[in-house]
Design a protein around this motif. Structure first.
Motif, short mmCIF file in Angstrom:
data_model
loop_
_atom_site.label_atom_id
_atom_site.label_comp_id
_atom_site.label_asym_id
_atom_site.label_seq_id
_atom_site.Cartn_x
_atom_site.Cartn_y
_atom_site.Cartn_z
N VAL A 86 0.86 -1.19 0.00
CA VAL A 86 0.00 0.00 0.00
C VAL A 86 0.89 1.24 0.00
O VAL A 86 1.86 1.32 0.76
CB VAL A 86 -0.94 0.03 1.22
N LEU A 87 0.56 2.18 -0.85
CA LEU A 87 1.34 3.41 -0.97
C LEU A 87 0.44 4.61 -0.67
O LEU A 87 -0.40 5.00 -1.50
CB LEU A 87 1.91 3.53 -2.40
N PRO A 88 0.56 5.21 0.52
CA PRO A 88 -0.22 6.43 0.82
C PRO A 88 0.34 7.61 0.03
O PRO A 88 1.55 7.80 -0.05
CB PRO A 88 -0.02 6.61 2.32
N ILE A 89 -0.55 8.40 -0.57
CA ILE A 89 -0.13 9.51 -1.43
C ILE A 89 -0.89 10.78 -1.06
O ILE A 89 -2.12 10.78 -0.98
CB ILE A 89 -0.37 9.19 -2.92
N GLN A 90 -0.14 11.85 -0.83
CA GLN A 90 -0.72 13.17 -0.67
C GLN A 90 -0.54 13.91 -1.99
O GLN A 90 0.57 14.02 -2.50
CB GLN A 90 -0.03 13.94 0.46
N VAL A 91 -1.62 14.41 -2.56
CA VAL A 91 -1.58 15.05 -3.88
C VAL A 91 -1.75 16.56 -3.72
O VAL A 91 -2.60 17.03 -2.98
CB VAL A 91 -2.68 14.50 -4.80
N PHE A 92 -0.91 17.29 -4.43
CA PHE A 92 -1.08 18.74 -4.53
C PHE A 92 -0.90 19.13 -5.99
O PHE A 92 0.06 18.71 -6.64
CB PHE A 92 -0.05 19.49 -3.68
N THR A 93 -1.82 19.92 -6.53
CA THR A 93 -1.75 20.33 -7.93
C THR A 93 -1.98 21.83 -8.05
O THR A 93 -2.67 22.44 -7.22
CB THR A 93 -2.79 19.57 -8.78
N ASN A 94 -1.40 22.40 -9.07
CA ASN A 94 -1.55 23.84 -9.29
C ASN A 94 -2.87 24.18 -9.97
O ASN A 94 -3.28 25.33 -10.02
CB ASN A 94 -0.40 24.38 -10.15
N ASP A 158 2.57 27.38 -2.64
CA ASP A 158 3.28 27.35 -1.37
C ASP A 158 4.33 26.24 -1.30
O ASP A 158 5.03 26.12 -0.29
CB ASP A 158 2.29 27.17 -0.21
N VAL A 159 4.42 25.42 -2.33
CA VAL A 159 5.33 24.27 -2.31
C VAL A 159 6.61 24.61 -3.08
O VAL A 159 6.56 24.96 -4.26
CB VAL A 159 4.67 23.02 -2.92
N THR A 160 7.74 24.49 -2.40
CA THR A 160 9.06 24.69 -3.02
C THR A 160 9.93 23.49 -2.71
O THR A 160 10.11 23.13 -1.54
CB THR A 160 9.73 25.97 -2.50
N VAL A 161 10.48 22.88 -3.73
CA VAL A 161 11.31 21.69 -3.54
C VAL A 161 12.67 21.90 -4.21
O VAL A 161 12.80 22.71 -5.12
CB VAL A 161 10.63 20.43 -4.13
N PHE A 184 6.87 16.16 4.19
CA PHE A 184 7.16 17.50 3.69
C PHE A 184 5.93 18.12 3.04
O PHE A 184 5.58 19.27 3.32
CB PHE A 184 8.31 17.42 2.68
N LEU A 185 5.25 17.36 2.18
CA LEU A 185 4.09 17.92 1.47
C LEU A 185 2.92 18.13 2.43
O LEU A 185 2.17 19.10 2.29
CB LEU A 185 3.68 16.99 0.33
N GLN A 186 2.77 17.27 3.42
CA GLN A 186 1.69 17.44 4.40
C GLN A 186 1.86 18.72 5.20
O GLN A 186 0.87 19.39 5.52
CB GLN A 186 1.64 16.24 5.34
N ARG A 187 3.08 19.09 5.48
CA ARG A 187 3.34 20.26 6.32
C ARG A 187 3.51 21.55 5.52
O ARG A 187 3.31 22.63 6.03
CB ARG A 187 4.61 20.03 7.15
N THR A 188 3.84 21.42 4.25
CA THR A 188 4.14 22.61 3.45
C THR A 188 2.93 23.18 2.76
O THR A 188 2.92 24.33 2.35
CB THR A 188 5.21 22.26 2.38
#
Length: 379
Positions: A86-94, A158-161, A184-188
């Motif tokens: 199982v792969l948990p995924i947090q998605v963020f899109t512009n 707000d996401v910078t990598v 990182f993505l959950q907190r950013t």
């Protein structure tokens, strides 16, 4: 007919401007046709993926920004029969709307990416990615489209990598994503997303039945705090871009319109050529050319123009699509628009058929023309 090839080329060169315009028009029509065909093939690949992967999403939600599942659902799912990983995924899109330049961040457990994703780093290193919390790897198509290089900072909202690597994948659609650390993505993101994810990606054993396992997962999690909707990855992505699918289906008509325009253009050009050379065809018949041979000469000219324009348009479309790295996305789902050998072969055969269709009427007119009348009109 090959021995008459020099005659055909001389005939086309005699009216070089007309020939150039006709070939150019045919090339434009085939260019658009290849673009439409590539979008349709990309959709076909997206919606017919391997059924051994399921996606668990929050029920009655569509945009990734609105789906919030407990991250610890992965432990419950892992214990179920038939589940391999199982792969948990947090998605963020512009952008959740349809766009040719959607940027999608996938925050996940980095130690599982190398095992579950068939990625190969073109530049950069896995060590840099795994060792830095703000590091990310970027798909080659997205890197090409955005001009991203290893060592640079890449920001969306707000996401910078920090780009630690650029990867390629057997699945071209995967190259439109940015993979980063889940924490990182959950907190950013700017919201309190710690402990939640957008979706859970479930990998099944070969012996597991996808539909039965999907039903079992939803039943198992029904008593949890968030109700889920589990589908195969292809079905999930198809439902996510349902509105876009309808628009792509309508693009069939654009493709057929381009072919119709190409046939009309070729037919018009060829009939003009026949009218200009009506006396020449009459002379050929007096020299012993049969009506069928005259028919074949005119038909060959139409097919040659069509194939030249078709090959040029297909070549230009192939180069453009390969270099541009375009993709069509919506709801954080990306449709890769890439050239394929099937596309090129289909376009080549189509241009040949269009040439035959466009040449029938002019060739018949030239073959049936009365010799005496044609000689008189040519004076």
């Amino acid at each position: 007919m090959f021995k008459f090839a020099p005659y055909l080329f001389k005939t086309l060169w005699r009216h070089r401007v007309r020939t150039l315009l006709t070939v150019s028009g045919s090339a434009v029509a085939l260019f658009v046709f290849c673009f439409v065909l590539s979008v349709q093939q990309g959709l076909e690949r997206l919606t017919h993926q391997d059924n051994s992967v399921l996606v668990v999403f929050q029920a009655n939600k569509f945009c990734p920004a609105t789906s919030h599942l407990p991250q610890d659902y992965d432990r419950i799912i892992e214990e179920m029969p038939g589940v391999r990983d199982v792969l948990p995924i947090q998605v963020f899109t512009n952008n959740c709307r349809a766009s040719l330049d959607v940027v999608v961040f996938y925050g996940t457990e980095v130690e599982k990416i190398r095992r579950l994703r068939n990625f190969e780093l073109v530049t950069g290193s896995w060590a840099d990615f795994e060792g830095h919390q703000d590091a990310a790897i970027v798909g080659r198509a997205l890197a090409t489209r955005r001009g991203i290089s290893v060592g640079e900072k890449f920001s969306i909202g707000d996401v910078t990598v920090a780009v630690a690597g650029i990867y390629t994948s057997d699945n071209r659609a995967e190259e439109d994503y940015v993979y980063c650390h889940l924490d990182f993505l959950q907190r950013t993101h700017g919201l309190d997303l710690v402990g939640t994810v957008t979706q859970q990606e479930v990998w099944l054993d070969n012996s597991a039945d996808p539909d039965q396992t999907a039903v079992a997962i939803d039943a198992q999690l029904k008593s949890g705090q968030i109700e889920t909707d589990t589908r195969t990855k292809g079905a999930f992505q198809a439902s996510s871009i349902a509105d876009l699918v309808h628009l792509i289906d309508l693009s069939h008509y654009l493709g057929w319109a381009c072919l119709l325009l190409m046939a009309v253009l070729l037919g018009t050009t060829t009939i003009m050529t026949v009218e200009d050379r009506i006396g020449e065809h009459a002379v050929l018949q007096t020299l012993g050319f049969t009506t069928f041979r005259v028919f074949r000469l005119v038909m060959s000219e139409a097919v040659l123009l069509s194939v030249l324009g078709g090959c040029l348009g297909t070549a230009l479309a192939t180069v453009f699509l390969f270099e541009s790295g375009l993709s069509l996305g919506a709801e954080a789902v990306s449709i890769a628009i890439v050239p394929t050998w099937n596309m090129a072969l289909y376009a080549a055969v189509t241009s040949f058929v269009i040439g035959i269709i466009a040449g029938i009427a002019p060739a018949t007119h030239a073959a049936r023309a009365d010799i005496v009348t044609s000689l008189r009109m040519a004076r």
